[in-house]
Design a protein around this motif. Structure first.
Motif, PDB file in Angstrom:
ATOM      1  N   LEU A 170       0.861  -1.164   0.000  1.00 43.32           N
ATOM      2  CA  LEU A 170       0.000   0.000   0.000  1.00 43.32           C
ATOM      3  C   LEU A 170       0.903   1.220   0.000  1.00 43.32           C
ATOM      4  CD1 LEU A 170      -3.033   0.886   0.218  1.00 43.32           C
ATOM      5  CD2 LEU A 170      -2.614   1.142   2.686  1.00 43.32           C
ATOM      6  N   PHE A 171       0.608   2.195  -0.866  1.00 48.61           N
ATOM      7  CA  PHE A 171       1.421   3.402  -0.987  1.00 48.61           C
ATOM      8  C   PHE A 171       0.579   4.634  -0.671  1.00 48.61           C
ATOM      9  CE2 PHE A 171       3.226   0.239  -3.801  1.00 48.61           C
ATOM     10  CZ  PHE A 171       4.594   0.347  -3.600  1.00 48.61           C
ATOM     11  N   TYR A 186       7.379  15.974   3.321  1.00 46.78           N
ATOM     12  CA  TYR A 186       6.484  15.040   2.652  1.00 46.78           C
ATOM     13  C   TYR A 186       7.277  13.853   2.117  1.00 46.78           C
ATOM     14  CZ  TYR A 186       3.152  18.868   2.870  1.00 46.78           C
ATOM     15  OH  TYR A 186       2.325  19.878   3.320  1.00 46.78           O
ATOM     16  N   THR A 187       6.812  12.664   2.411  1.00 46.85           N
ATOM     17  CA  THR A 187       7.475  11.456   1.932  1.00 46.85           C
ATOM     18  C   THR A 187       6.437  10.461   1.439  1.00 46.85           C
ATOM     19  OG1 THR A 187       7.455  10.491   4.171  1.00 46.85           O
ATOM     20  CG2 THR A 187       9.446  11.668   3.487  1.00 46.85           C
ATOM     21  N   ILE A 188       6.812   9.677   0.435  1.00 46.29           N
ATOM     22  CA  ILE A 188       5.984   8.570  -0.023  1.00 46.29           C
ATOM     23  C   ILE A 188       6.346   7.354   0.827  1.00 46.29           C
ATOM     24  CG2 ILE A 188       5.309   7.104  -1.960  1.00 46.29           C
ATOM     25  CD1 ILE A 188       4.555  10.051  -2.284  1.00 46.29           C
ATOM     26  N   ARG A 189       5.330   6.734   1.429  1.00 51.76           N
ATOM     27  CA  ARG A 189       5.545   5.569   2.287  1.00 51.76           C
ATOM     28  C   ARG A 189       5.020   4.317   1.594  1.00 51.76           C
ATOM     29  NH1 ARG A 189       6.231   7.481   7.758  1.00 51.76           N
ATOM     30  NH2 ARG A 189       6.985   9.639   7.519  1.00 51.76           N
ATOM     31  N   ARG A 190       5.681   3.196   1.908  1.00 53.62           N
ATOM     32  CA  ARG A 190       5.274   1.895   1.387  1.00 53.62           C
ATOM     33  C   ARG A 190       5.018   0.972   2.569  1.00 53.62           C
ATOM     34  NH1 ARG A 190       9.510  -1.421  -2.188  1.00 53.62           N
ATOM     35  NH2 ARG A 190      10.449  -1.759  -0.136  1.00 53.62           N
ATOM     36  N   LEU A 191       3.805   0.439   2.653  1.00 54.26           N
ATOM     37  CA  LEU A 191       3.431  -0.485   3.714  1.00 54.26           C
ATOM     38  C   LEU A 191       3.325  -1.875   3.138  1.00 54.26           C
ATOM     39  CD1 LEU A 191       2.410  -1.006   6.647  1.00 54.26           C
ATOM     40  CD2 LEU A 191       0.093  -0.609   5.766  1.00 54.26           C
ATOM     41  N   ASP A 192       4.110  -2.808   3.674  1.00 52.43           N
ATOM     42  CA  ASP A 192       4.017  -4.203   3.277  1.00 52.43           C
ATOM     43  C   ASP A 192       2.803  -4.807   3.976  1.00 52.43           C
ATOM     44  OD1 ASP A 192       4.338  -7.084   3.163  1.00 52.43           O
ATOM     45  OD2 ASP A 192       6.398  -6.731   2.512  1.00 52.43           O
ATOM     46  N   LYS A 194       1.716  -7.759   4.170  1.00 49.38           N
ATOM     47  CA  LYS A 194       1.899  -9.070   4.791  1.00 49.38           C
ATOM     48  C   LYS A 194       2.701  -8.988   6.090  1.00 49.38           C
ATOM     49  CE  LYS A 194       1.493 -11.727   0.499  1.00 49.38           C
ATOM     50  NZ  LYS A 194       1.116 -10.595  -0.348  1.00 49.38           N
ATOM     51  N   THR A 195       3.721  -8.159   6.105  1.00 43.12           N
ATOM     52  CA  THR A 195       4.604  -8.096   7.278  1.00 43.12           C
ATOM     53  C   THR A 195       4.346  -6.885   8.164  1.00 43.12           C
ATOM     54  OG1 THR A 195       6.334  -6.812   6.152  1.00 43.12           O
ATOM     55  CG2 THR A 195       6.383  -9.224   5.899  1.00 43.12           C
ATOM     56  N   GLY A 196       3.659  -5.870   7.658  1.00 43.52           N
ATOM     57  CA  GLY A 196       3.448  -4.643   8.417  1.00 43.52           C
ATOM     58  C   GLY A 196       4.628  -3.697   8.384  1.00 43.52           C
ATOM     59  N   LYS A 197       5.659  -3.997   7.597  1.00 48.66           N
ATOM     60  CA  LYS A 197       6.839  -3.134   7.512  1.00 48.66           C
ATOM     61  C   LYS A 197       6.504  -1.847   6.769  1.00 48.66           C
ATOM     62  CE  LYS A 197      11.653  -3.135   5.926  1.00 48.66           C
ATOM     63  NZ  LYS A 197      12.698  -3.935   5.232  1.00 48.66           N
ATOM     64  N   LEU A 198       6.838  -0.706   7.371  1.00 47.16           N
ATOM     65  CA  LEU A 198       6.582   0.608   6.776  1.00 47.16           C
ATOM     66  C   LEU A 198       7.903   1.264   6.421  1.00 47.16           C
ATOM     67  CD1 LEU A 198       4.414   2.810   6.126  1.00 47.16           C
ATOM     68  CD2 LEU A 198       4.913   3.740   8.401  1.00 47.16           C
ATOM     69  N   GLU A 199       8.003   1.746   5.182  1.00 48.83           N
ATOM     70  CA  GLU A 199       9.237   2.377   4.711  1.00 48.83           C
ATOM     71  C   GLU A 199       8.957   3.729   4.075  1.00 48.83           C
ATOM     72  OE1 GLU A 199      12.243  -0.751   2.967  1.00 48.83           O
ATOM     73  OE2 GLU A 199      10.227  -1.214   2.241  1.00 48.83           O
ATOM     74  N   LYS A 200       9.912   4.644   4.233  1.00 46.64           N
ATOM     75  CA  LYS A 200       9.951   5.858   3.431  1.00 46.64           C
ATOM     76  C   LYS A 200      10.732   5.515   2.171  1.00 46.64           C
ATOM     77  CE  LYS A 200      10.280   9.011   7.420  1.00 46.64           C
ATOM     78  NZ  LYS A 200      11.101  10.081   8.034  1.00 46.64           N
ATOM     79  N   ILE A 201      10.086   5.676   1.025  1.00 43.76           N
ATOM     80  CA  ILE A 201      10.780   5.271  -0.204  1.00 43.76           C
ATOM     81  C   ILE A 201      11.112   6.436  -1.125  1.00 43.76           C
ATOM     82  CG2 ILE A 201       9.760   2.960  -0.160  1.00 43.76           C
ATOM     83  CD1 ILE A 201       7.981   3.967  -2.576  1.00 43.76           C
ATOM     84  N   HIS A 202      10.497   7.602  -0.936  1.00 43.49           N
ATOM     85  CA  HIS A 202      10.776   8.705  -1.859  1.00 43.49           C
ATOM     86  C   HIS A 202      10.487  10.037  -1.182  1.00 43.49           C
ATOM     87  CE1 HIS A 202      11.415  10.403  -5.893  1.00 43.49           C
ATOM     88  NE2 HIS A 202      10.409  11.219  -5.643  1.00 43.49           N
ATOM     89  N   GLN A 203      11.417  10.980  -1.334  1.00 47.59           N
ATOM     90  CA  GLN A 203      11.181  12.340  -0.875  1.00 47.59           C
ATOM     91  C   GLN A 203      12.073  13.288  -1.660  1.00 47.59           C
ATOM     92  OE1 GLN A 203      13.091  11.730   3.250  1.00 47.59           O
ATOM     93  NE2 GLN A 203      13.300  13.927   2.901  1.00 47.59           N
ATOM     94  N   ARG A 204      11.798  14.578  -1.555  1.00 43.60           N
ATOM     95  CA  ARG A 204      12.635  15.596  -2.172  1.00 43.60           C
ATOM     96  C   ARG A 204      13.042  16.565  -1.069  1.00 43.60           C
ATOM     97  NH1 ARG A 204      11.454  16.012  -7.854  1.00 43.60           N
ATOM     98  NH2 ARG A 204      12.785  17.860  -7.900  1.00 43.60           N
ATOM     99  N   SER A 205      14.302  16.848  -0.947  1.00 40.56           N
ATOM    100  CA  SER A 205      14.783  17.679   0.154  1.00 40.56           C
ATOM    101  C   SER A 205      15.286  19.038  -0.290  1.00 40.56           C
ATOM    102  CB  SER A 205      15.919  16.949   0.896  1.00 40.56           C
ATOM    103  OG  SER A 205      16.976  16.636   0.003  1.00 40.56           O
ATOM    104  N   ASP A 206      15.102  19.375  -1.573  1.00 38.89           N
ATOM    105  CA  ASP A 206      15.640  20.640  -2.068  1.00 38.89           C
ATOM    106  C   ASP A 206      14.648  21.772  -1.820  1.00 38.89           C
ATOM    107  OD1 ASP A 206      14.124  19.083  -3.759  1.00 38.89           O
ATOM    108  OD2 ASP A 206      14.901  19.993  -5.586  1.00 38.89           O
ATOM    109  N   GLY A 207      14.741  22.387  -0.659  1.00 33.97           N
ATOM    110  CA  GLY A 207      13.885  23.526  -0.334  1.00 33.97           C
ATOM    111  C   GLY A 207      12.951  23.225   0.806  1.00 33.97           C
ATOM    112  N   LYS A 208      12.687  24.232   1.664  1.00 33.34           N
ATOM    113  CA  LYS A 208      11.813  24.024   2.809  1.00 33.34           C
ATOM    114  C   LYS A 208      10.347  23.965   2.423  1.00 33.34           C
ATOM    115  CE  LYS A 208      14.710  26.268   6.317  1.00 33.34           C
ATOM    116  NZ  LYS A 208      14.776  27.385   7.299  1.00 33.34           N
ATOM    117  N   ASN A 209      10.007  24.568   1.320  1.00 39.38           N
ATOM    118  CA  ASN A 209       8.597  24.744   0.988  1.00 39.38           C
ATOM    119  C   ASN A 209       8.177  23.842  -0.150  1.00 39.38           C
ATOM    120  OD1 ASN A 209       8.037  27.222   2.750  1.00 39.38           O
ATOM    121  ND2 ASN A 209       9.863  27.797   1.599  1.00 39.38           N
TER     122      ASN A 209
END
Length: 411
Positions: A170-171, A186-192, A194-209
């Motif tokens: 689930l994304f 803001y980050t895109i998260r991936r929830l497995d 079957k296992t319940g494992k939650l990961e941050k898989i994508h973000q952009r850090s160039d700029g505060k806004n």
């Protein structure tokens, strides 16, 4: 609720200017690359769009019926199932004489921002848990066996945009307030699943806004919108030039996929994503541009009726056509509504949105085969729903052809 509104407003300003608490959590992030592992693009399962990125239509269902939310007097909500064959809507509760007013009821949801979707023959609800840490609930399609599958940290909220998934993952996007700066990240998260494992898989850090929005899915890829509005916050003399807007795809590990993506005409441009298509309207030019991420094709339709000095936007996109709203030049008047299908634009007697607009509504809640389930009235306690034949809908037919749904009272 207030926290949700603030988060939506922040993201809206930028856009407009253009399982248990003990789940394993991983902090691996791919900004422009994969999180690692041997999985390749060809091994990813296709993704399904579960929640619309504009959040106007957080309804879902199966081929037998639709799940909606109805509001009680205290602003808590009741999950209700609309049965297409029986043409009735009943709370998702089997208890006799239940008041549907607390968590002893399988249909009850707390006050706050709630949205539901169906995946892998399970019903899921994202909710703000009545002001506590936000959570993801899973239950059977009849509301039984409810359980919490994910709880966010206290400084995190589910960002009000798209949700996609498949049998494995689930994304969704999460807005995290950083205590050291007070700025949201803001980050895109991936929830497995079957296992319940939650990961941050994508973000952009160039700029505060900057914000990342999960627009939806295209095949086995995720479609992302990125906005960096530092120029607006700094009150640039030409904020539109200072603002960066991108749309692109990532794989299910968070790696950006190279390709030719649509250019963003910032000024007077508004967007909607549905299916595999990005719909861009330009109010000054009176144009509708459709970019299909599936094959990279792009077509533009122009009609002077789509011109206005403020906002022209696609409000609902369906496989058969679109509903468009064009703001009136009279600031006290409600928008003009149009149906667009196969290159033809026709004015509509209905309004898809606007609770105070006295026109009958035609918001499509769910595809019901040869019919749409359409919401005709926005009363919180007594909403009106009907089945409308698709050919009648696109002909903007009168409501005397509707097949009404009988809604059981909540009290």
């Amino acid at each position: 609720m207030n926290k949700r509104i603030v988060g939506v407003l922040f993201a809206g300003i930028i856009s407009f200017a253009m399982i248990l608490g003990g789940c394993e959590r991983s902090e691996s992030i791919a900004e422009e690359g994969p999180v690692g592992g041997s999985e390749t693009k060809s091994s990813f399962l296709p993704l399904e769009n579960l929640v619309s990125c504009d959040q106007n239509f957080s309804q879902t269902g199966t081929e037998d019926g639709a799940y909606i939310r109805r509001t009680l007097l205290d602003w808590s909500e009741v999950l209700t199932f609309i049965d297409y064959e029986a043409k009735i809507g009943v709370p998702l509760c089997s208890q006799a004489n239940c008041t549907h007013s607390d968590d002893t009821c399988t249909a009850w949801l707390p006050v706050g921002w709630n949205t539901q979707f169906v995946l892998n023959d399970k019903l899921y609800v994202i909710c703000s848990a009545n002001g506590n840490s936000e959570e993801l609930l899973e239950m059977d399609l009849n509301g039984q066996n409810r359980r919490q599958v994910l709880q966010l940290n206290s400084n995190e909220t589910f960002s009000a945009d798209g949700v996609v998934g498949n049998a494995q993952y689930l994304f969704f996007c999460v807005e995290e307030t950083k205590p050291e700066t007070g700025w949201p990240e803001y980050t895109i998260r991936r929830l497995d699943l079957k296992t319940g494992k939650l990961e941050k898989i994508h973000q952009r850090s160039d700029g505060k806004n900057n914000t990342i929005t999960l627009l939806g899915a295209c095949g086995d890829q995720l479609v992302i919108k990125y906005v960096d509005a530092m120029g607006i916050v700094q009150e640039s003399n030409d904020a539109s030039d200072a603002m960066t807007i991108e749309t692109y795809c990532i794989d299910q590990n968070g790696q950006r996929i190279s390709g030719d993506y649509p250019s963003w005409q910032k000024e007077n441009t508004f967007m909607n994503y549905a299916g595999t298509c990005l719909y861009l309207t330009n109010s000054a030019e009176g144009t509708l541009t459709i970019h299909d991420f599936a094959d990279g094709s792009e077509t533009t339709f122009q009609d002077d009726r789509l011109r206005c000095s403020t906002v022209t936007q696609t409000v609902e996109a369906l496989p058969e056509g679109l509903m468009l709203s064009v703001a009136s030049e009279d600031t006290k008047a409600y928008p003009n509504w149009y149906l667009y299908r196969d290159g033809e634009l026709i004015p509509s007697q209905y309004a898809a949105l606007g609770e105070l607009d006295t026109r009958t509504k035609n918001r499509v809640v769910q595809d019901a085969g040869t019919y749409y389930l359409v919401q005709r009235d926005y009363s919180y306690q007594y909403p009106q729903y009907s089945l409308v034949a698709k050919e009648d809908f696109w002909a903007d037919a009168n409501t005397d052809k509707d097949i009404p749904i009988q809604m059981d009272p909540l009290w």
